[in-house]
Motif scaffolding. Structure first.
Motif, PDB file in Angstrom:
ATOM      1  N   ASP A  34      10.559   0.842  -4.333  1.00  0.00           N
ATOM      2  CA  ASP A  34      10.613   1.236  -2.924  1.00  0.00           C
ATOM      3  C   ASP A  34       9.285   1.841  -2.468  1.00  0.00           C
ATOM      4  O   ASP A  34       8.909   1.727  -1.300  1.00  0.00           O
ATOM      5  N   ALA A  35       8.599   2.505  -3.390  1.00  0.00           N
ATOM      6  CA  ALA A  35       7.330   3.143  -3.037  1.00  0.00           C
ATOM      7  C   ALA A  35       6.175   2.149  -3.012  1.00  0.00           C
ATOM      8  O   ALA A  35       5.267   2.258  -2.178  1.00  0.00           O
ATOM      9  N   PHE A  36       6.208   1.165  -3.924  1.00  0.00           N
ATOM     10  CA  PHE A  36       5.106   0.202  -4.031  1.00  0.00           C
ATOM     11  C   PHE A  36       5.667  -1.215  -4.111  1.00  0.00           C
ATOM     12  O   PHE A  36       6.548  -1.488  -4.921  1.00  0.00           O
ATOM     13  N   LYS A  37       5.162  -2.096  -3.294  1.00  0.00           N
ATOM     14  CA  LYS A  37       5.574  -3.497  -3.316  1.00  0.00           C
ATOM     15  C   LYS A  37       4.661  -4.245  -4.290  1.00  0.00           C
ATOM     16  O   LYS A  37       3.748  -4.965  -3.907  1.00  0.00           O
ATOM     17  N   TYR A  38       4.936  -4.022  -5.585  1.00  0.00           N
ATOM     18  CA  TYR A  38       4.015  -4.420  -6.645  1.00  0.00           C
ATOM     19  C   TYR A  38       4.340  -5.759  -7.301  1.00  0.00           C
ATOM     20  O   TYR A  38       3.571  -6.260  -8.134  1.00  0.00           O
ATOM     21  N   LYS A  39       5.469  -6.367  -6.949  1.00  0.00           N
ATOM     22  CA  LYS A  39       5.945  -7.540  -7.677  1.00  0.00           C
ATOM     23  C   LYS A  39       4.944  -8.703  -7.639  1.00  0.00           C
ATOM     24  O   LYS A  39       4.836  -9.470  -8.604  1.00  0.00           O
ATOM     25  N   ASP A  40       4.212  -8.826  -6.553  1.00  0.00           N
ATOM     26  CA  ASP A  40       3.228  -9.902  -6.441  1.00  0.00           C
ATOM     27  C   ASP A  40       2.117  -9.734  -7.474  1.00  0.00           C
ATOM     28  O   ASP A  40       1.594 -10.717  -8.009  1.00  0.00           O
ATOM     29  N   LEU A  41       1.749  -8.485  -7.776  1.00  0.00           N
ATOM     30  CA  LEU A  41       0.726  -8.216  -8.791  1.00  0.00           C
ATOM     31  C   LEU A  41       1.235  -8.578 -10.189  1.00  0.00           C
ATOM     32  O   LEU A  41       0.460  -8.990 -11.050  1.00  0.00           O
ATOM     33  N   LEU A  66      -2.892  -1.826  -6.484  1.00  0.00           N
ATOM     34  CA  LEU A  66      -1.524  -1.298  -6.457  1.00  0.00           C
ATOM     35  C   LEU A  66      -1.360  -0.272  -5.338  1.00  0.00           C
ATOM     36  O   LEU A  66      -0.354  -0.290  -4.602  1.00  0.00           O
ATOM     37  N   LEU A  67      -2.335   0.618  -5.177  1.00  0.00           N
ATOM     38  CA  LEU A  67      -2.239   1.623  -4.121  1.00  0.00           C
ATOM     39  C   LEU A  67      -2.149   0.982  -2.740  1.00  0.00           C
ATOM     40  O   LEU A  67      -1.504   1.515  -1.831  1.00  0.00           O
ATOM     41  N   ASP A  68      -2.778  -0.182  -2.590  1.00  0.00           N
ATOM     42  CA  ASP A  68      -2.726  -0.894  -1.303  1.00  0.00           C
ATOM     43  C   ASP A  68      -1.327  -1.403  -0.965  1.00  0.00           C
ATOM     44  O   ASP A  68      -1.059  -1.764   0.174  1.00  0.00           O
ATOM     45  N   THR A  69      -0.431  -1.432  -1.980  1.00  0.00           N
ATOM     46  CA  THR A  69       0.935  -1.914  -1.721  1.00  0.00           C
ATOM     47  C   THR A  69       1.889  -0.767  -1.378  1.00  0.00           C
ATOM     48  O   THR A  69       3.089  -0.967  -1.263  1.00  0.00           O
ATOM     49  N   TYR A  70       1.346   0.448  -1.251  1.00  0.00           N
ATOM     50  CA  TYR A  70       2.186   1.603  -0.918  1.00  0.00           C
ATOM     51  C   TYR A  70       3.001   1.312   0.336  1.00  0.00           C
ATOM     52  O   TYR A  70       2.443   0.930   1.376  1.00  0.00           O
ATOM     53  N   ALA A  71       4.303   1.488   0.249  1.00  0.00           N
ATOM     54  CA  ALA A  71       5.195   0.992   1.304  1.00  0.00           C
ATOM     55  C   ALA A  71       5.762   2.087   2.199  1.00  0.00           C
ATOM     56  O   ALA A  71       6.257   1.785   3.292  1.00  0.00           O
ATOM     57  N   LEU A  72       5.728   3.349   1.769  1.00  0.00           N
ATOM     58  CA  LEU A  72       6.324   4.410   2.585  1.00  0.00           C
ATOM     59  C   LEU A  72       5.462   4.689   3.810  1.00  0.00           C
ATOM     60  O   LEU A  72       4.236   4.559   3.770  1.00  0.00           O
ATOM     61  N   ASN A  73       6.085   5.057   4.874  1.00  0.00           N
ATOM     62  CA  ASN A  73       5.413   5.369   6.145  1.00  0.00           C
ATOM     63  C   ASN A  73       4.711   4.145   6.753  1.00  0.00           C
ATOM     64  O   ASN A  73       3.847   4.287   7.613  1.00  0.00           O
ATOM     65  N   LYS A  74       5.063   2.941   6.291  1.00  0.00           N
ATOM     66  CA  LYS A  74       4.449   1.735   6.870  1.00  0.00           C
ATOM     67  C   LYS A  74       5.433   1.058   7.799  1.00  0.00           C
ATOM     68  O   LYS A  74       6.640   1.130   7.603  1.00  0.00           O
TER      69      LYS A  74
END
Length: 378
Positions: free
Chosen positions: A333-340, A370-378
């Motif tokens: 939920d915090a990071f949309k990392y699956k693509d990586l 990874l930090l670029d995928t941070y999803a909260l507050n977006k």
């Protein structure tokens, strides 16, 4: 709404770092807080250190205590005794780790006996290189036979010993690094820390116009270090660190797990209850009571991002259960990392998300992705 605070059970202060910023020689590459040794200045510094500790230490039983520098081992016996009287203030847990940094040339039976009698149970010895050609460039004493002798003497007093290896030195070849690795392995110590030379602004090595090696050559050197040390019985448990089983650095693991820790002394940093702080790098300001120069209370987003940056230094990476326990939400939920993961940049198993082994050398770039995928507050 998710709480902005880390759960209280994670707020225990587990570690303490103490900086001793004095050296008899200044290494050409060093950009840490340091001063040339002066007996009178050291005495005043230790008085200021004693005051800072008594003012701020809250009496916790610490899991780790680390005395670094600078060169703590360059202190005279009288000042060393004064330092360790101050250190008696600290309570230590039953299974504590107490590390003391040494330059190999300072090691004597008297020093080793004193340290062992005063609760130290881990040494960190600066080797850097066995190659005599780098003695002038690094402004360090390099004496292979004496290094071997001093480390072997230390092993008669301490089971837990780290040695530092520096690589990517100016014009260093793969063969030269291989020779250094052979000597490191010959020492048969429990822990090895390896660092690529970074040429920092305002250091002597920068002023002398030495250049860093190409990324390609540094990558080959890094992989050689991993290969040689793991084949020799060391576990590669963190980007720059290798240990025999059970001898990982507890102190550094607390840093990488984003745990709380005190930092005392000029140039020291600490992290307590979501606050990061830095002490002055001026020994004379420190002596005069001007201690802390920076403090910042971190937001939930900053805490989470720090957690990721630090955890990914560990080869096993981010424990998803620990992340959810600390922050009240899943890592996904915090990071949309699956693509990586699909691209092979990150790896994932049931418990952890970690950097793909073939991407460790470019870990900084991976962390930024990874930090670029941070999803909260977006």
């Amino acid at each position: 709404m998710v709480s902005l605070l880390v759960p209280k059970k994670d707020n225990k202060i587990k570690s303490c770092y103490i900086h001793v910023p004095f050296c008899t020689k200044i290494c050409s590459y060093c950009d840490f807080c340091k001063n040339y040794y002066d007996e009178k200045v050291v005495k005043k510094y230790l008085d200021a250190l004693d005051n800072e500790i008594k003012t701020n230490y809250k009496g916790e039983a610490l899991d780790t205590l680390y005395i670094g520098g600078g060169t703590p081992s360059c202190l005279s016996l009288n000042n060393l005794k004064k330092l360790f009287i101050i250190l008696k203030t600290f309570k230590l847990s039953n299974d504590y780790e107490f590390t003391f940094e040494c330059n190999f040339e300072d090691i004597t039976e008297e020093l080793l006996s004193f340290l062992k009698e005063n609760r130290v149970n881990r040494l960190s010895i600066g080797i850097q290189s066995f190659n005599k050609k780098y003695e002038k460039i690094l402004n360090r004493i390099i004496d292979k036979e004496l290094m071997l002798k001093k480390v072997n003497l230390s092993k008669t007093y301490f089971d837990n010993i780290n040695v530092d290896l520096m690589y990517a030195l100016p014009n260093e070849s793969m063969d030269a690094l291989n020779n250094d690795l052979k000597n490191i392995i010959k020492l048969d110590v429990t822990h090895v820390s390896s660092y690529a030379l970074m040429i920092e602004d305002h250091t002597k090595i920068k002023i002398d116009k030495h250049q860093e090696l190409s990324d390609d050559l540094q990558s080959k050197m890094y992989n050689m270090i991993i290969n040689k040390l793991t084949k020799s019985g060391y576990s590669h448990y963190e980007l720059s660190n290798f240990s025999k089983e059970g001898y990982e650095s507890k102190h550094n693991i607390n840093y990488w797990k984003n745990g709380n820790y005190y930092g005392f002394g000029a140039g020291a940093s600490g992290f307590i209850n979501n606050k990061r702080y830095d002490n002055t790098k001026s020994v004379f300001n420190y002596i005069n009571g001007k201690t802390m120069v920076y403090e910042e209370f971190l937001t939930k987003e900053e805490l989470i991002k720090d957690e990721v940056m630090l955890n990914l230094r560990i080869i096993n990476g981010i424990n998803k259960n620990d992340f959810k326990r600390k922050y009240g939400l899943s890592f996904g939920d915090a990071f949309k990392y699956k693509d990586l993961v699909l691209k092979g940049i990150l790896k994932e198993n049931g418990k952890n998300v970690f950097i793909s082994p073939d991407k460790l050398f470019v870990s900084n770039e991976v962390i930024l992705l990874l930090l670029d995928t941070y999803a909260l507050n977006k």
